[in-house]
Design a protein around this motif. Sequence first.
Motif, PDB file in Angstrom:
ATOM      1  N   ALA A 224      23.454  -8.993  45.338  1.00 38.53           N
ATOM      2  CA  ALA A 224      24.864  -8.821  45.662  1.00 38.53           C
ATOM      3  C   ALA A 224      25.364 -10.021  46.457  1.00 38.53           C
ATOM      4  O   ALA A 224      24.674 -10.514  47.353  1.00 38.53           O
ATOM      5  N   THR A 225      26.547 -10.496  46.105  1.00 36.54           N
ATOM      6  CA  THR A 225      27.236 -11.485  46.924  1.00 36.54           C
ATOM      7  C   THR A 225      28.225 -10.733  47.801  1.00 36.54           C
ATOM      8  O   THR A 225      29.112 -10.051  47.296  1.00 36.54           O
ATOM      9  N   VAL A 226      28.037 -10.829  49.116  1.00 30.93           N
ATOM     10  CA  VAL A 226      28.864 -10.090  50.060  1.00 30.93           C
ATOM     11  C   VAL A 226      29.758 -11.059  50.819  1.00 30.93           C
ATOM     12  O   VAL A 226      29.307 -12.103  51.300  1.00 30.93           O
ATOM     13  N   ASP A 227      31.039 -10.726  50.906  1.00 30.69           N
ATOM     14  CA  ASP A 227      32.013 -11.521  51.648  1.00 30.69           C
ATOM     15  C   ASP A 227      31.915 -11.152  53.128  1.00 30.69           C
ATOM     16  O   ASP A 227      32.179 -10.006  53.508  1.00 30.69           O
ATOM     17  N   VAL A 228      31.510 -12.101  53.977  1.00 30.46           N
ATOM     18  CA  VAL A 228      31.392 -11.851  55.413  1.00 30.46           C
ATOM     19  C   VAL A 228      32.372 -12.710  56.214  1.00 30.46           C
ATOM     20  O   VAL A 228      32.198 -12.914  57.410  1.00 30.46           O
ATOM     21  N   ASP A 229      33.425 -13.171  55.553  1.00 28.25           N
ATOM     22  CA  ASP A 229      34.463 -13.983  56.196  1.00 28.25           C
ATOM     23  C   ASP A 229      35.561 -13.058  56.716  1.00 28.25           C
ATOM     24  O   ASP A 229      36.284 -12.447  55.928  1.00 28.25           O
ATOM     25  N   PRO A 230      35.728 -12.920  58.034  1.00 26.46           N
ATOM     26  CA  PRO A 230      36.741 -11.997  58.559  1.00 26.46           C
ATOM     27  C   PRO A 230      38.169 -12.375  58.200  1.00 26.46           C
ATOM     28  O   PRO A 230      39.079 -11.540  58.317  1.00 26.46           O
ATOM     29  N   GLU A 231      38.391 -13.601  57.724  1.00 25.23           N
ATOM     30  CA  GLU A 231      39.734 -14.020  57.316  1.00 25.23           C
ATOM     31  C   GLU A 231      40.015 -13.723  55.845  1.00 25.23           C
ATOM     32  O   GLU A 231      41.122 -13.951  55.367  1.00 25.23           O
ATOM     33  N   SER A 232      39.012 -13.222  55.138  1.00 32.73           N
ATOM     34  CA  SER A 232      39.154 -12.981  53.705  1.00 32.73           C
ATOM     35  C   SER A 232      39.681 -11.574  53.428  1.00 32.73           C
ATOM     36  O   SER A 232      39.333 -10.617  54.130  1.00 32.73           O
ATOM     37  N   PRO A 233      40.489 -11.411  52.387  1.00 33.40           N
ATOM     38  CA  PRO A 233      40.936 -10.063  51.999  1.00 33.40           C
ATOM     39  C   PRO A 233      39.806  -9.188  51.467  1.00 33.40           C
ATOM     40  O   PRO A 233      39.968  -7.976  51.359  1.00 33.40           O
ATOM     41  N   CYS A 234      38.667  -9.801  51.132  1.00 30.86           N
ATOM     42  CA  CYS A 234      37.520  -9.049  50.611  1.00 30.86           C
ATOM     43  C   CYS A 234      36.404  -8.905  51.645  1.00 30.86           C
ATOM     44  O   CYS A 234      35.250  -8.661  51.295  1.00 30.86           O
ATOM     45  N   TYR A 235      36.759  -9.048  52.903  1.00 31.71           N
ATOM     46  CA  TYR A 235      35.796  -8.934  53.995  1.00 31.71           C
ATOM     47  C   TYR A 235      35.013  -7.631  53.897  1.00 31.71           C
ATOM     48  O   TYR A 235      35.583  -6.559  53.685  1.00 31.71           O
ATOM     49  N   CYS A 236      33.706  -7.729  54.022  1.00 27.73           N
ATOM     50  CA  CYS A 236      32.786  -6.581  53.975  1.00 27.73           C
ATOM     51  C   CYS A 236      32.691  -5.939  52.592  1.00 27.73           C
ATOM     52  O   CYS A 236      32.265  -4.782  52.472  1.00 27.73           O
ATOM     53  N   LYS A 237      33.053  -6.681  51.571  1.00 28.33           N
ATOM     54  CA  LYS A 237      32.961  -6.139  50.209  1.00 28.33           C
ATOM     55  C   LYS A 237      31.969  -6.938  49.369  1.00 28.33           C
ATOM     56  O   LYS A 237      31.769  -8.136  49.585  1.00 28.33           O
ATOM     57  N   VAL A 238      31.384  -6.255  48.402  1.00 29.97           N
ATOM     58  CA  VAL A 238      30.553  -6.924  47.403  1.00 29.97           C
ATOM     59  C   VAL A 238      31.487  -7.526  46.363  1.00 29.97           C
ATOM     60  O   VAL A 238      32.268  -6.811  45.727  1.00 29.97           O
TER      61      VAL A 238
END
Length: 492
Positions: free
Chosen positions: A65-79
């Motif tokens: 899984a590629t997980v978005d861990v950027d708090p500035e991203s709209p997909c934060y905490c999502k696969v």
Amino acid sequence: MSKIQTKALDVKHPDQRNPYKGRHQSYYGTGYDSPLDAMRGPREKLMYVQCVLTGTDARQPDYLATVDVDPESPCYCKVIHRLRMPYLDDELHHSGWNASSRFFGDTSIKRNCLVLPCLASGRIYVVDTGSDLCAPSLRKIIEPSEIIKKTNLSFLHSSRCLSSGEVLVCALGDALGNARGGLLVLDPETWEVKGSWGCPEDGLFQNCDFWFQPRQNVLISSEVGEAKFFITGFSPDNLRKGRYGSKLNVWDLTTHRLLQRVDVGEDTNPAEIRFLHDPNSDHGYVAGFLESSIHHFFKTEDGCWTAEKVIQIPNKKVSGWIYPEMPGITFYIVISLNDRFLYLSNWVHGDVRQYDITDPYCPKLVGQVFVGGSLQKGGPVTVLEDPELDCQPDPFVIQGRKVQGGPNMMQLSLDGKRLYVTNSLYTPWDKQFYPDLIRDGSVMLQLDVDTEKGGLSVNKNFLVDFGHEPFGPARAHGMSYPGGDCTSDIWE
């Protein structure tokens, strides 16, 4: 082994829309000039997480899984992407890279392949992360038949890149699970199996993890026990019979010859091993996961290596559990890049601990937080005697999600301020100790770290819930950053 249709690799889902597409496609280079330079690197934005569906009724393959861990991203905490493997029941385990920071400044070398060994199938997947950071793809499958033919090794645990550029993968045992483990060598260009790393004259031993320190010209491997007894779960019947590990093996990094065997105690089960990141250091630590201990190993004045127990997690006397005494099961450790802090996870007790290791001979506990485990109030377990705690910890609930299982794998941000945690160990052990984890899936958490005085706290705004994945509840295991991290980079 069962093979499913490879078209599963191309399955897309609505939540995989990629906010970085078109502007974050290229691969990272080969890391950083030094550990302290790495600490000044950019904040992590993506994480590759091994997700295990092995041994479940879903009958689906494991995936990365590629997980978005950027708090500035709209997909934060999502696969945002899932790379499904083409086979069932692989049990993806600890990943490594095709290149490390040892190649910093060499523009001909790219860190663009993630190496995924499989503990159950004995297969190796080579994943291309360079073509698209957010949507990795399969580059090569190294079948167990080739590995067994050339090395007779199986039950593959972890991988790391050598100074020569070759990739080493450690194996717990031979094809039958006997205590004849070792290290196999991969060519980083062709991904052919070149053979075994050690010398036949030295024999074969139990194996688990390894780390090396080029300036000391040494590689040290750990012995977790015979694979055939480890892979079926824990049984006290296997204690005091030589079936669980007790030694560290010290190897000459240049000649591959065995120099010394260091005894850390019967049934200690030395597993995850780390040198300090300082390339001049001759100090390191290894987790004894059945003993729930940490041993400090180092070179003595006469040039030999020794190990001393420096941390012991005491057992709890309990009722309502499968045994009358409950060990911590201390499997995983991480060391900060400035070599100031060591982090350990107690998978059964349920806590993550932070130790100041400024004095490597005398670690000092400076942070602790419970994020699950078997000691929680309101559960079936009653603690009868505990030399550490006055009362049992409260159930761990985050964003309305009660967390099953206990902390195991960890990954630390380069600056040392964020510690990521997942809570699956290995399918047979998950089923034995945390059957609800199989049913509900696991989580990925983030702990905030006080890097000045020490201290850990849960970031309540961060949660990646793998319980509602498209292919069924998944168990998250190892984590890797595209640009290298505390658990893969070795400097020289």
